[in-house]
Design a protein around this motif. Structure first.
Motif, PDB file in Angstrom:
ATOM      1  N   ARG A   1      -2.046   8.635  -0.740  1.00 33.02           N
ATOM      2  CA  ARG A   1      -3.319   8.459  -0.016  1.00 33.02           C
ATOM      3  C   ARG A   1      -3.276   7.693   1.328  1.00 33.02           C
ATOM      4  O   ARG A   1      -2.424   6.569   1.331  1.00 33.02           O
ATOM      5  N   ILE A   2      -3.736   8.269   2.385  1.00 27.39           N
ATOM      6  CA  ILE A   2      -3.683   7.777   3.700  1.00 27.39           C
ATOM      7  C   ILE A   2      -4.195   6.389   3.706  1.00 27.39           C
ATOM      8  O   ILE A   2      -3.498   5.333   4.410  1.00 27.39           O
ATOM      9  N   SER A   3      -5.365   6.109   3.214  1.00 28.43           N
ATOM     10  CA  SER A   3      -5.796   4.766   3.309  1.00 28.43           C
ATOM     11  C   SER A   3      -5.608   4.142   2.391  1.00 28.43           C
ATOM     12  O   SER A   3      -5.505   4.454   0.958  1.00 28.43           O
ATOM     13  N   GLY A   4      -5.302   2.510   2.236  1.00 28.81           N
ATOM     14  CA  GLY A   4      -5.149   1.766   0.939  1.00 28.81           C
ATOM     15  C   GLY A   4      -3.519   1.611   0.998  1.00 28.81           C
ATOM     16  O   GLY A   4      -3.313   0.402   0.333  1.00 28.81           O
ATOM     17  N   HIS A   5      -2.702   2.368   1.048  1.00 32.28           N
ATOM     18  CA  HIS A   5      -1.237   2.009   0.854  1.00 32.28           C
ATOM     19  C   HIS A   5      -0.530   2.244   2.221  1.00 32.28           C
ATOM     20  O   HIS A   5       0.558   1.776   2.094  1.00 32.28           O
ATOM     21  N   ALA A   6      -1.012   2.488   3.269  1.00 33.73           N
ATOM     22  CA  ALA A   6      -0.217   2.455   4.659  1.00 33.73           C
ATOM     23  C   ALA A   6       0.532   1.178   4.855  1.00 33.73           C
ATOM     24  O   ALA A   6       1.595   1.418   5.215  1.00 33.73           O
ATOM     25  N   ALA A   7       0.007   0.199   4.399  1.00 31.89           N
ATOM     26  CA  ALA A   7       0.804  -1.144   4.859  1.00 31.89           C
ATOM     27  C   ALA A   7       1.821  -1.322   3.919  1.00 31.89           C
ATOM     28  O   ALA A   7       2.764  -2.108   4.305  1.00 31.89           O
ATOM     29  N   ALA A   8       2.031  -0.682   3.018  1.00 33.60           N
ATOM     30  CA  ALA A   8       3.370  -0.770   2.073  1.00 33.60           C
ATOM     31  C   ALA A   8       4.477   0.073   2.503  1.00 33.60           C
ATOM     32  O   ALA A   8       5.567  -0.242   2.125  1.00 33.60           O
ATOM     33  N   TRP A   9       4.272   0.788   3.577  1.00 31.92           N
ATOM     34  CA  TRP A   9       5.547   1.543   3.798  1.00 31.92           C
ATOM     35  C   TRP A   9       5.757   1.212   5.114  1.00 31.92           C
ATOM     36  O   TRP A   9       5.140   1.305   6.330  1.00 31.92           O
ATOM     37  N   PRO A  10       6.931   0.476   5.333  1.00 38.34           N
ATOM     38  CA  PRO A  10       7.436  -0.180   6.530  1.00 38.34           C
ATOM     39  C   PRO A  10       7.719   0.659   7.742  1.00 38.34           C
ATOM     40  O   PRO A  10       7.930   1.766   7.378  1.00 38.34           O
ATOM     41  N   LEU A  11       7.388   0.352   9.194  1.00 33.40           N
ATOM     42  CA  LEU A  11       7.843   1.197  10.053  1.00 33.40           C
ATOM     43  C   LEU A  11       9.368   0.958  10.351  1.00 33.40           C
ATOM     44  O   LEU A  11       9.429  -0.446  10.619  1.00 33.40           O
ATOM     45  N   LEU A  12      10.156   1.642  10.729  1.00 33.80           N
ATOM     46  CA  LEU A  12      11.476   1.331  11.026  1.00 33.80           C
ATOM     47  C   LEU A  12      11.771   1.485  12.546  1.00 33.80           C
ATOM     48  O   LEU A  12      11.328   2.440  13.301  1.00 33.80           O
ATOM     49  N   ASP A  13      12.727   0.873  13.368  1.00 32.38           N
ATOM     50  CA  ASP A  13      13.034   1.103  14.318  1.00 32.38           C
ATOM     51  C   ASP A  13      14.166   2.210  14.412  1.00 32.38           C
ATOM     52  O   ASP A  13      14.769   2.434  13.109  1.00 32.38           O
TER      53      ASP A  13
ATOM     54  N   PRO B   1      17.437   2.530  14.872  1.00 29.08           N
ATOM     55  CA  PRO B   1      18.712   2.196  14.353  1.00 29.08           C
ATOM     56  C   PRO B   1      18.450   1.991  12.825  1.00 29.08           C
ATOM     57  O   PRO B   1      19.250   2.496  12.125  1.00 29.08           O
ATOM     58  N   MET B   2      17.566   1.231  12.503  1.00 31.16           N
ATOM     59  CA  MET B   2      17.156   0.984  10.807  1.00 31.16           C
ATOM     60  C   MET B   2      16.849   2.391  10.404  1.00 31.16           C
ATOM     61  O   MET B   2      17.569   2.700   9.391  1.00 31.16           O
ATOM     62  N   ALA B   3      16.279   3.343  11.046  1.00 31.86           N
ATOM     63  CA  ALA B   3      15.697   4.430  10.702  1.00 31.86           C
ATOM     64  C   ALA B   3      16.934   5.511  10.491  1.00 31.86           C
ATOM     65  O   ALA B   3      17.101   6.146   9.302  1.00 31.86           O
ATOM     66  N   ARG B   4      18.066   5.476  11.219  1.00 31.23           N
ATOM     67  CA  ARG B   4      19.237   6.097  11.065  1.00 31.23           C
ATOM     68  C   ARG B   4      20.055   5.804   9.779  1.00 31.23           C
ATOM     69  O   ARG B   4      20.483   6.391   9.070  1.00 31.23           O
ATOM     70  N   ARG B   5      19.908   4.394   9.821  1.00 27.37           N
ATOM     71  CA  ARG B   5      20.850   3.816   8.563  1.00 27.37           C
ATOM     72  C   ARG B   5      20.288   4.363   7.237  1.00 27.37           C
ATOM     73  O   ARG B   5      20.839   4.797   6.309  1.00 27.37           O
ATOM     74  N   HIS B   6      19.035   4.116   7.209  1.00 28.23           N
ATOM     75  CA  HIS B   6      18.296   4.595   5.957  1.00 28.23           C
ATOM     76  C   HIS B   6      18.398   6.160   5.606  1.00 28.23           C
ATOM     77  O   HIS B   6      18.425   6.334   4.544  1.00 28.23           O
ATOM     78  N   GLU B   7      18.137   6.830   6.593  1.00 25.95           N
ATOM     79  CA  GLU B   7      18.628   8.334   6.551  1.00 25.95           C
ATOM     80  C   GLU B   7      19.877   8.717   6.050  1.00 25.95           C
ATOM     81  O   GLU B   7      20.163   9.512   5.100  1.00 25.95           O
ATOM     82  N   ALA B   8      20.771   7.939   6.532  1.00 23.84           N
ATOM     83  CA  ALA B   8      22.289   7.975   6.327  1.00 23.84           C
ATOM     84  C   ALA B   8      22.638   7.960   4.793  1.00 23.84           C
ATOM     85  O   ALA B   8      23.162   8.560   4.148  1.00 23.84           O
ATOM     86  N   GLU B   9      21.863   6.515   4.373  1.00 28.02           N
ATOM     87  CA  GLU B   9      22.036   6.356   2.812  1.00 28.02           C
ATOM     88  C   GLU B   9      21.461   7.447   2.100  1.00 28.02           C
ATOM     89  O   GLU B   9      21.743   7.706   0.849  1.00 28.02           O
ATOM     90  N   ALA B  10      20.245   7.757   2.489  1.00 29.26           N
ATOM     91  CA  ALA B  10      19.586   8.917   1.670  1.00 29.26           C
ATOM     92  C   ALA B  10      20.412  10.077   1.716  1.00 29.26           C
ATOM     93  O   ALA B  10      20.500  10.703   0.486  1.00 29.26           O
ATOM     94  N   ARG B  11      20.870  10.415   2.626  1.00 27.63           N
ATOM     95  CA  ARG B  11      21.852  11.750   2.626  1.00 27.63           C
ATOM     96  C   ARG B  11      23.153  11.523   1.555  1.00 27.63           C
ATOM     97  O   ARG B  11      23.237  12.550   0.986  1.00 27.63           O
ATOM     98  N   ARG B  12      23.514  10.259   1.588  1.00 27.30           N
ATOM     99  CA  ARG B  12      24.424   9.958   0.827  1.00 27.30           C
ATOM    100  C   ARG B  12      24.369  10.014  -0.890  1.00 27.30           C
ATOM    101  O   ARG B  12      24.950  10.403  -1.603  1.00 27.30           O
ATOM    102  N   ALA B  13      23.048   9.704  -0.954  1.00 30.28           N
ATOM    103  CA  ALA B  13      22.559   9.516  -2.364  1.00 30.28           C
ATOM    104  C   ALA B  13      21.981  10.820  -2.938  1.00 30.28           C
ATOM    105  O   ALA B  13      21.887  10.866  -4.104  1.00 30.28           O
ATOM    106  N   HIS B  14      21.652  11.899  -2.256  1.00 30.16           N
ATOM    107  CA  HIS B  14      21.122  12.971  -2.643  1.00 30.16           C
ATOM    108  C   HIS B  14      21.832  14.308  -2.142  1.00 30.16           C
ATOM    109  O   HIS B  14      22.655  14.425  -1.242  1.00 30.16           O
TER     110      HIS B  14
END
Length: 90
Positions: free
Chosen positions: A13-25, A27-40
């Motif tokens: 749901r767009i309202s209510g849970h938005a704060a639970a999902w962090p915004l990434l800069d 470099p951090m987004a690239r690291r997160h994506e690389a980890e996800a690619r390795r895991a799946h």
């Protein structure tokens, strides 16, 4: 209440849970994506992203009769192609 995990099949749901999902800069987004690619296996993330985009579109416009999906040549273009199929079938 904690938000559902992204791959649970639930629409976040767009309202209510938005704060639970962090915004990434970038470099951090690239690291997160690389980890996800390795895991799946290849294609899994694209399938999940495309299906999530289609679910969101259907939730935002449940009576919508048309959708336009514009895809470029990058990784997100594949997500758009995956999203187009369930939108066409809806």
């Amino acid at each position: 209440m904690a938000p559902p995990p992204p791959d649970s099949g639930s629409l976040l749901r767009i309202s209510g849970h938005a704060a639970a999902w962090p915004l990434l800069d970038a470099p951090m987004a690239r690291r997160h994506e690389a980890e996800a690619r390795r895991a799946h296996p290849p294609g899994t993330l694209m399938a999940r992203a495309g299906l999530a985009a289609a679910r969101l579109a259907l939730a935002l416009a449940p009576r919508g009769r048309r959708a336009v999906v514009v895809c470029g040549p990058g990784d997100n273009g594949g997500d758009g192609l995956v999203a187009a199929r369930p939108l066409r079938q809806a």
